[in-house]
Design a protein around this motif. Structure first.
Motif, mmCIF file in Angstrom:
data_model
loop_
_atom_site.group_PDB
_atom_site.id
_atom_site.type_symbol
_atom_site.label_atom_id
_atom_site.label_comp_id
_atom_site.label_asym_id
_atom_site.label_seq_id
_atom_site.Cartn_x
_atom_site.Cartn_y
_atom_site.Cartn_z
ATOM 1 N N LYS A 1 -67.489 -3.071 -2.736
ATOM 2 C CA LYS A 1 -66.587 -2.438 -3.407
ATOM 3 C C LYS A 1 -66.293 -3.107 -4.754
ATOM 4 O O LYS A 1 -66.446 -4.348 -4.923
ATOM 5 N N GLU A 2 -65.355 -2.540 -5.458
ATOM 6 C CA GLU A 2 -65.032 -2.990 -6.747
ATOM 7 C C GLU A 2 -64.335 -4.312 -6.339
ATOM 8 O O GLU A 2 -63.494 -4.445 -5.694
ATOM 9 N N LEU A 3 -64.559 -5.091 -7.268
ATOM 10 C CA LEU A 3 -63.990 -6.472 -7.534
ATOM 11 C C LEU A 3 -62.472 -6.326 -8.070
ATOM 12 O O LEU A 3 -61.978 -5.544 -8.716
ATOM 13 N N PRO A 4 -61.712 -7.195 -7.548
ATOM 14 C CA PRO A 4 -60.387 -7.352 -7.939
ATOM 15 C C PRO A 4 -60.051 -7.902 -9.444
ATOM 16 O O PRO A 4 -58.863 -8.229 -9.717
ATOM 17 N N GLY A 5 -60.976 -7.985 -10.236
ATOM 18 C CA GLY A 5 -60.918 -8.699 -11.392
ATOM 19 C C GLY A 5 -61.934 -8.537 -12.107
ATOM 20 O O GLY A 5 -63.225 -8.373 -11.630
#
Length: 213
Positions: free
Chosen positions: A118-122
């Motif tokens: 999923k989308e990375l947090p940064g």
């Protein structure tokens, strides 16, 4: 006639020295000089050896915080020399190295996102990985059950524990110690180059074991 002759002999006998007879060194009250031993000068004491001069220790070039082993030390020396060289050639080399590092980081972010699912947090390695959760999740995707991370960690010490658990699992998986980083390299963002080296090594090993994402 015999008596006077004996009496005359008595004083002569009394005059003889009684210190060893005719072989004595004392004769007639005079001392016979003794032979002197030939003069032999005592050997001179050897002069104390001068202490050897202490070897001159050259200053070592600064090495990266996580540099380990001769190869890492050699690379750190090259980086130090390049950073202090202001020639056109050195400037071009620094620019090429920076572009290569940026490309490698971008490529690693894509791989991490695919492995994370999923989308990375940064949008940088430091911000995406600082909490350690992405690292632990990726490690569990590569080898299920290898890490039990703190989910939604907000406290600094929990995030650092996540990073530490990932490093332990990566070492057990076969990432060489020379490629591993230390927790503060990532948590403080002080040595992201070593973090990238560790992830590159992990990716290479995982793919050699058949991992695909």
């Amino acid at each position: 006639a015999a008596a006077p002759a004996a009496a005359a002999a008595a004083p002569a006998e009394a005059a003889k020295p009684k210190y060893g007879g005719a072989t004595s060194w004392v004769t007639s009250g005079q001392r016979t000089p003794q032979a002197k031993a030939p003069y032999s000068p005592s050997p001179a004491s050897p002069a104390p050896a001068s202490p050897a001069p202490a070897p001159v220790k050259l200053a070592d070039p600064p090495a990266g915080k996580s540099a380990k082993g001769p190869a890492a030390a050699s690379q750190a020396s090259l980086d130090f020399a390049l950073a202090n060289d202001q020639s056109d050639t050195a400037n071009k080399a620094r620019k090429a190295k920076l572009e290569h590092g940026e490309k490698a980081s971008a490529d690693m972010l894509k791989w991490l996102q695919a492995a994370f699912g999923k989308e990375l947090p940064g949008d940088t390695l430091e911000t995406a990985l600082r909490s350690g959760e992405v690292l632990c999740t990726v490690m569990n995707r590569i080898k299920p059950g290898s890490v039990k991370a703190h989910a939604n960690a907000r406290l600094a010490f929990r995030q650092m524990e996540n990073i530490g658990m990932f490093l332990t699992a990566a070492r057990a998986y076969g990432v060489p110690d020379t490629d591993l980083f230390v927790t503060i390299d990532l948590f403080e963002g002080t040595h992201m180059k070593q973090v990238l080296s560790c992830l590159t090594s992990l990716r290479s090993r995982a793919e050699s074991e058949g991992f695909r994402c």
